[in-house]
Design a protein around this motif. Structure first.
Motif, PDB file in Angstrom:
ATOM      1  N   ILE A   1       0.337  -1.095  -0.081  1.00  0.00           N
ATOM      2  CA  ILE A   1      -0.229   0.094   0.168  1.00  0.00           C
ATOM      3  C   ILE A   1       1.048   1.327   0.035  1.00  0.00           C
ATOM      4  O   ILE A   1       1.452   1.474   1.017  1.00  0.00           O
ATOM      5  CB  ILE A   1      -0.675  -0.105   1.194  1.00  0.00           C
ATOM      6  N   LEU A   2       0.988   2.495  -1.234  1.00  0.00           N
ATOM      7  CA  LEU A   2       1.809   3.050  -1.496  1.00  0.00           C
ATOM      8  C   LEU A   2       0.538   4.197  -0.561  1.00  0.00           C
ATOM      9  O   LEU A   2      -0.168   4.574  -1.565  1.00  0.00           O
ATOM     10  CB  LEU A   2       2.227   3.804  -2.366  1.00  0.00           C
ATOM     11  N   LEU A   3       0.801   4.981  -0.390  1.00  0.00           N
ATOM     12  CA  LEU A   3       0.032   6.723   0.172  1.00  0.00           C
ATOM     13  C   LEU A   3       0.985   8.145  -0.574  1.00  0.00           C
ATOM     14  O   LEU A   3       2.116   7.704   0.027  1.00  0.00           O
ATOM     15  CB  LEU A   3      -0.034   7.195   1.777  1.00  0.00           C
ATOM     16  N   ALA A   4       0.748   8.850  -1.442  1.00  0.00           N
ATOM     17  CA  ALA A   4       1.146  10.568  -1.560  1.00  0.00           C
ATOM     18  C   ALA A   4       0.759  11.305  -0.137  1.00  0.00           C
ATOM     19  O   ALA A   4      -0.437  11.762  -0.444  1.00  0.00           O
ATOM     20  CB  ALA A   4       0.564  10.703  -2.927  1.00  0.00           C
ATOM     21  N   ARG A   5       1.354  11.632   0.686  1.00  0.00           N
ATOM     22  CA  ARG A   5       1.576  12.916   1.841  1.00  0.00           C
ATOM     23  C   ARG A   5       1.996  14.502   1.307  1.00  0.00           C
ATOM     24  O   ARG A   5       3.291  14.150   0.334  1.00  0.00           O
ATOM     25  CB  ARG A   5       1.532  12.528   3.144  1.00  0.00           C
ATOM     26  N   GLN A   6       1.803  15.001   1.995  1.00  0.00           N
ATOM     27  CA  GLN A   6       2.483  16.476   1.320  1.00  0.00           C
ATOM     28  C   GLN A   6       3.893  16.927   1.228  1.00  0.00           C
ATOM     29  O   GLN A   6       4.658  17.197   0.558  1.00  0.00           O
ATOM     30  CB  GLN A   6       2.132  17.450   1.866  1.00  0.00           C
ATOM     31  N   ASP A   7       4.409  15.712   2.676  1.00  0.00           N
ATOM     32  CA  ASP A   7       5.884  15.804   3.140  1.00  0.00           C
ATOM     33  C   ASP A   7       6.651  14.600   2.754  1.00  0.00           C
ATOM     34  O   ASP A   7       7.958  14.253   2.967  1.00  0.00           O
ATOM     35  CB  ASP A   7       5.538  16.543   4.325  1.00  0.00           C
ATOM     36  N   ALA A   8       6.050  13.363   1.950  1.00  0.00           N
ATOM     37  CA  ALA A   8       6.368  11.926   2.203  1.00  0.00           C
ATOM     38  C   ALA A   8       5.324  11.093   1.140  1.00  0.00           C
ATOM     39  O   ALA A   8       4.411  11.252   0.678  1.00  0.00           O
ATOM     40  CB  ALA A   8       6.791  11.419   3.451  1.00  0.00           C
TER      41      ALA A   8
ATOM     42  N   LYS B   1       8.947   5.128   4.880  1.00  0.00           N
ATOM     43  CA  LYS B   1       8.740   5.745   3.905  1.00  0.00           C
ATOM     44  C   LYS B   1       9.967   5.569   2.251  1.00  0.00           C
ATOM     45  O   LYS B   1      11.158   5.637   2.676  1.00  0.00           O
ATOM     46  CB  LYS B   1       8.875   7.554   4.736  1.00  0.00           C
ATOM     47  N   VAL B   2       9.184   6.429   1.429  1.00  0.00           N
ATOM     48  CA  VAL B   2      10.470   6.039   0.205  1.00  0.00           C
ATOM     49  C   VAL B   2      11.068   8.020   0.189  1.00  0.00           C
ATOM     50  O   VAL B   2      10.831   8.700   0.880  1.00  0.00           O
ATOM     51  CB  VAL B   2       9.257   6.126  -1.332  1.00  0.00           C
ATOM     52  N   PRO B   3      11.847   7.691   0.209  1.00  0.00           N
ATOM     53  CA  PRO B   3      12.983   8.517  -0.283  1.00  0.00           C
ATOM     54  C   PRO B   3      13.379   9.429  -1.421  1.00  0.00           C
ATOM     55  O   PRO B   3      13.648   8.856  -1.921  1.00  0.00           O
ATOM     56  CB  PRO B   3      14.424   7.998   0.658  1.00  0.00           C
ATOM     57  N   MET B   4      12.274  10.331  -1.952  1.00  0.00           N
ATOM     58  CA  MET B   4      11.610  11.049  -2.439  1.00  0.00           C
ATOM     59  C   MET B   4      11.237  12.194  -2.101  1.00  0.00           C
ATOM     60  O   MET B   4       9.952  11.791  -1.763  1.00  0.00           O
ATOM     61  CB  MET B   4      10.755   9.835  -3.886  1.00  0.00           C
ATOM     62  N   PRO B   5      11.175  13.361  -3.310  1.00  0.00           N
ATOM     63  CA  PRO B   5      10.659  13.918  -3.104  1.00  0.00           C
ATOM     64  C   PRO B   5       8.840  14.264  -3.211  1.00  0.00           C
ATOM     65  O   PRO B   5       8.755  13.002  -3.996  1.00  0.00           O
ATOM     66  CB  PRO B   5      11.200  15.036  -4.271  1.00  0.00           C
ATOM     67  N   PRO B   6       7.868  14.856  -2.701  1.00  0.00           N
ATOM     68  CA  PRO B   6       7.031  14.857  -2.764  1.00  0.00           C
ATOM     69  C   PRO B   6       5.947  14.771  -4.223  1.00  0.00           C
ATOM     70  O   PRO B   6       5.063  14.204  -4.808  1.00  0.00           O
ATOM     71  CB  PRO B   6       6.294  15.835  -1.894  1.00  0.00           C
ATOM     72  N   ASP B   7       6.949  15.469  -5.113  1.00  0.00           N
ATOM     73  CA  ASP B   7       6.240  16.062  -6.219  1.00  0.00           C
ATOM     74  C   ASP B   7       7.511  14.810  -7.677  1.00  0.00           C
ATOM     75  O   ASP B   7       7.331  14.518  -8.404  1.00  0.00           O
ATOM     76  CB  ASP B   7       6.700  17.551  -6.559  1.00  0.00           C
ATOM     77  N   ALA B   8       8.062  13.715  -6.857  1.00  0.00           N
ATOM     78  CA  ALA B   8       7.948  13.050  -7.982  1.00  0.00           C
ATOM     79  C   ALA B   8       6.973  12.084  -8.378  1.00  0.00           C
ATOM     80  O   ALA B   8       5.676  12.276  -8.236  1.00  0.00           O
ATOM     81  CB  ALA B   8       9.032  11.957  -6.898  1.00  0.00           C
ATOM     82  N   ALA B   9       7.579  11.705  -9.787  1.00  0.00           N
ATOM     83  CA  ALA B   9       5.942  11.078 -10.532  1.00  0.00           C
ATOM     84  C   ALA B   9       5.401   9.688  -9.393  1.00  0.00           C
ATOM     85  O   ALA B   9       7.013   8.349  -9.163  1.00  0.00           O
ATOM     86  CB  ALA B   9       6.290  10.527 -11.765  1.00  0.00           C
ATOM     87  N   VAL B  10       5.426   9.508  -9.416  1.00  0.00           N
ATOM     88  CA  VAL B  10       4.377   7.633  -9.130  1.00  0.00           C
ATOM     89  C   VAL B  10       4.402   7.220  -9.317  1.00  0.00           C
ATOM     90  O   VAL B  10       4.955   6.072  -8.578  1.00  0.00           O
ATOM     91  CB  VAL B  10       2.555   7.957  -9.394  1.00  0.00           C
TER      92      VAL B  10
END
Length: 104
Positions: free
Chosen positions: A15-22, A38-47
């Protein structure tokens, strides 16, 4: 001597979630266990890039600990969450883990 138990079972779902900061994720394993992180990528990275990062790491660990190659099929749950259904592709020989001797 007996082998050290892997830290988790074979994953069956992510299960993967998109949050404002993580990008938090949780995986569920076949032994009713699992893990999260948490995936160490910026919040605006491509899904798709985030999904690939989560899966690649989990696939590498599954191959190392269980000798199983896995694939994932992602689908959207909501606009900001996804589920990855995992299937086994091949069984190989797991990497050697530290052995623990009995009686010590």
């Amino acid at each position: 001597m007996k082998k050290k138990r892997p830290p988790f079972g074979i994953p069956r779902e992510i299960i993967l979630l998109a949050r404002q900061d993580a990008w938090p994720y949780t995986f569920i394993a076949d032994d009713s266990g699992g893990g999260c992180g948490k995936v160490p990528m910026p919040p605006d990275a491509a899904v798709e890039d985030v999904q690939a990062a989560v899966f690649t790491s989990l696939a590498d660990l599954t191959r190392t600990f269980h000798g199983v190659d896995i694939e994932v099929a992602w689908s959207s749950l909501t606009p900001d969450s996804w589920v990855g259904r995992i299937r086994y592709v091949a069984v190989t020989e797991p990497a050697q883990t530290d052995e623990v001797s009995e009686g010590n």
